[in-house]
Design an enzyme around this catalytic site. Structure first.
Site, PDB file in Angstrom:
ATOM      1  CG  ASP A  64       2.459  -4.129 -11.423  1.00  0.00           C
ATOM      2  OD1 ASP A  64       2.524  -5.348 -11.180  1.00  0.00           O
ATOM      3  OD2 ASP A  64       1.528  -3.413 -11.007  1.00  0.00           O
ATOM      4  CB  SER A  73      -0.029  -5.152 -13.538  1.00  0.00           C
ATOM      5  OG  SER A  73       1.094  -4.506 -14.054  1.00  0.00           O
ATOM      6  NE  ARG A  75       2.150   4.406 -17.660  1.00  0.00           N
ATOM      7  CZ  ARG A  75       3.385   4.501 -17.175  1.00  0.00           C
ATOM      8  NH1 ARG A  75       3.981   5.657 -17.102  1.00  0.00           N
ATOM      9  NH2 ARG A  75       4.006   3.434 -16.760  1.00  0.00           N
TER      10      ARG A  75
HETATM   11 MG    MG Z   1       1.106   0.681 -11.569  1.00  0.00          MG
END
Ligand code: MG
Ligand code: ADP
Length: 557
Positions: free
Chosen positions: A284, A230, A169
């Site tokens: 994250d 992440s 994203r």
């Molecule tokens: Mg996630």
């Protein structure tokens, strides 16, 4: 010593001490223990208390019969606590169900097991933080160089990238006192990109970013960007991080060991049409902790339970031996540590509770031998664990007999969301369970099979909840705060109907009543967290846009 004898069924007498009977009644309320595992625990703790002799086979059939002996401290003698025990369950369940439960026996963990998991994890964390022992720890505990939690008074407009989850994203985030305004676009990452050359991946990221900037008319601004990445990252500063190893299905060539921010900046300059200030890289867990810390100052742990699992926590800088002391960053007293606990077990610490199905998952993965803890408790693997157990049950003729079960022999055929669905039914009801087997193309499945299916799912998810509780307990004990709020993000935690309760009650048991802890669900920690790290770093010198623009407005009031 009082002995009780009873017939389980004609010809099978069980002789047992009163003490053992009480013990078993307690265990029955909770979990079952295998004598083999207890033996392992005692011997691993270096104080061998019991000397078990089991002749049953581990795994599918459990212990066919066993003699259990315990040495009596100080008396130099050995006493038998139970003889010839096949199962202590009364005949409330049929033979097939008993075999189903027997086959799952190795998935059942109890307080003793998780206590040992917790102690070992705490030990690994201490080693991970220590310069001298860092290499000997599977839990690397990387400093993130994030030294401040947000105050809730941050302001500004930021870009964020979120890579490492199910979706990639790009986000535009406007923070002001009391609200967040977020706009975001999701871009797919094809398997080709996930497994191809690193440069292609970063070119794709830069191209998505360029598309976003055009779409939102941001071309004239140089906005600060926080990059949520992440994967295990060895950070040398806030905007510097080398990828330790790919996880969660990514395996791009030429990225492991490289500075990811540098690779992103290179891709941006290859395009030549973007003005971006990449000011922070984080994962994250940090994002999750930051986003909840913005609202709740008692937040000190960030936990991810989604595709993978990881946790970060706030540690005293003085306890972090692996820190690069950089005068520029100041010398705050706390720093967020990214534990990368998904790798716990990579040095054999969890072998005593791993099952053959865990080993199979690992062997079939892109990263064999790595991320052992993660492979036992996260969304990418739990459904697959259930599928592998089901395959064995089908082979033993214990479930779905007379059905075409070929679909279940395909890897990935049983996603983790099925566990949530099946366990959401009230006990004794099978509406959602029927929907799941229907999705798998099985029809006319009897209630006994649906109940057995639920049992398998519960074994896998309860074990995951217990192990996660062990992890949280290790962190809470390590920090030694009497009151802690844990920020959590991830679809597994969010959507599984019982994960939260199982985990919470287990932490409470492990910690005792002197510690208070609570759980706070993070709203999009990966996106907001990246903006907040950038905001804390920039010290609020960027003015936010007025509130009256479109977007997803989240108020904290
Ligand atoms: Mg996630
Ligand atoms: P990520 O961790 O990739 O950022 P998520 O937090 O959305 O993204 O987690 C996705 C993972 O969550 C998937 O691997 C999937 O197996 C699992 N998942 C998705 N939906 C559910 C559900 N309803 N119940 C349990 N697990 C789920």
């Amino acid at each position: 010593m009082g002995l009780l004898a009873y017939f389980k069924k004609p010809g099978e007498m069980v002789l047992i001490t009163n003490e053992r009977m009480n013990e078993m009644m307690e265990e029955r309320m909770d979990t079952e223990r295998t004598d083999e595992r207890l033996d392992t625990i005692s011997s691993l703790q270096g104080e061998k208390k019991c000397n078990n002799e089991t002749t049953g086979r581990k795994g599918s059939a459990g212990n066919k019969w066993s003699i259990r002996r315990e040495s009596v401290p100080g008396e130099g003698r050995v006493r038998c606590t139970s003889i010839s025990m096949k199962t202590y369950k009364p005949h409330l369940i049929c033979e097939t169900r008993r075999k189903v439960e027997d086959l799952c026996r190795d998935l059942v963990v109890n307080n003793d097991h998780i206590h040992l998991v917790e102690m070992r994890l705490r030990d690994s964390i201490s080693k991970g933080l220590d310069k001298e022992h860092h290499d000997q720890s599977s839990v690397k505990c990387y400093p993130t160089y994030v030294r401040k939690l947000p105050t809730g008074r941050e302001k500004g407009r930021f870009l964020a990238l979120d890579l490492g989850g199910t979706n990639f994203r790009v986000l535009l985030i406007n923070i002001s006192e009391g609200y967040f305004l977020m706009e975001s676009e999701i871009y797919s990452i094809s398997e080709e990109l996930m497994l191809g050359k690193g440069d292609n991946l970063f070119d794709h990221i830069a191209s998505c970013l360029a598309g976003f900037i055009v779409q939102y008319n941001l071309g004239d601004l140089t906005l600060p960007l926080g990059f949520t990445f992440s994967f295990p990252l060895i950070q040398d500063g806030l905007a510097q991080g080398r990828l330790a190893q790919w996880t969660k299905g990514f395996k791009c060539a030429g990225v492991e060991g490289e500075d990811v921010v540098h690779l992103l900046k290179e891709a941006i300059s290859r395009r030549g049409d973007l003005k971006i200030d990449v000011c922070a890289i984080l994962n994250d867990t940090t994002g999750t902790l930051m986003s909840c810390g913005w609202k709740e100052p008692k937040c000190r742990i960030g936990l991810i339970l989604g595709t993978g699992t990881n946790a970060c926590y706030l540690e005293k800088e003085s306890k972090v031996g692996t820190l690069n002391h950089d005068p520029e960053q100041g010398s705050g007293s706390d720093i967020i540590i990214n534990t990368e606990w998904g790798a716990f077990g990579d040095y054999g610490e969890l072998d005593f509770i791993r099952t053959k199905w865990d080993e199979e998952i690992d062997e079939q993965s892109l990263n064999p031998g790595k991320q052992i803890f993660e492979k036992m408790i996260s969304g990418m693997y739990m459904g697959e664990l259930v599928r592998l157990v089901l395959e064995d049950m089908i082979e033993e003729g214990l479930i779905f007999t007379n059905q075409d079960t070929s679909v279940l022999s395909q890897k990935g055929a049983f996603p983790t969301r099925f566990l949530s669905q099946i366990e959401a039914d009230a006990v004794g009801h099978y509406d959602r369970g029927r929907e799941v087997v229907g999705e798998l193309g099985l029809s006319d499945v009897c209630e006994a099979d649906l109940s057995a299916l639920r049992y398998i799912c519960e074994c896998v998810s309860r074990r995951a909840g217990f192990m996660c509780a062990a992890g949280l307990t290790a962190l809470i004990k390590k920090m030694d705060y009497k009151e802690v709020v844990v920020a959590v993000d991830g679809s597994l935690f969010r959507y599984h109907p019982h994960f939260r309760n199982v985990m919470k009650s287990r932490v409470a048991q492990l910690m005792g009543i002197d510690y208070k802890f609570d759980i706070m669900m993070s709203e999009d920690g990966s996106g907001r967290g990246a903006a907040l790290v950038a905001a804390v770093l920039k010290g609020g010198d960027i003015q936010p846009e007025p509130v009256n623009q479109k977007g997803d407005l989240c108020s904290i009031m």
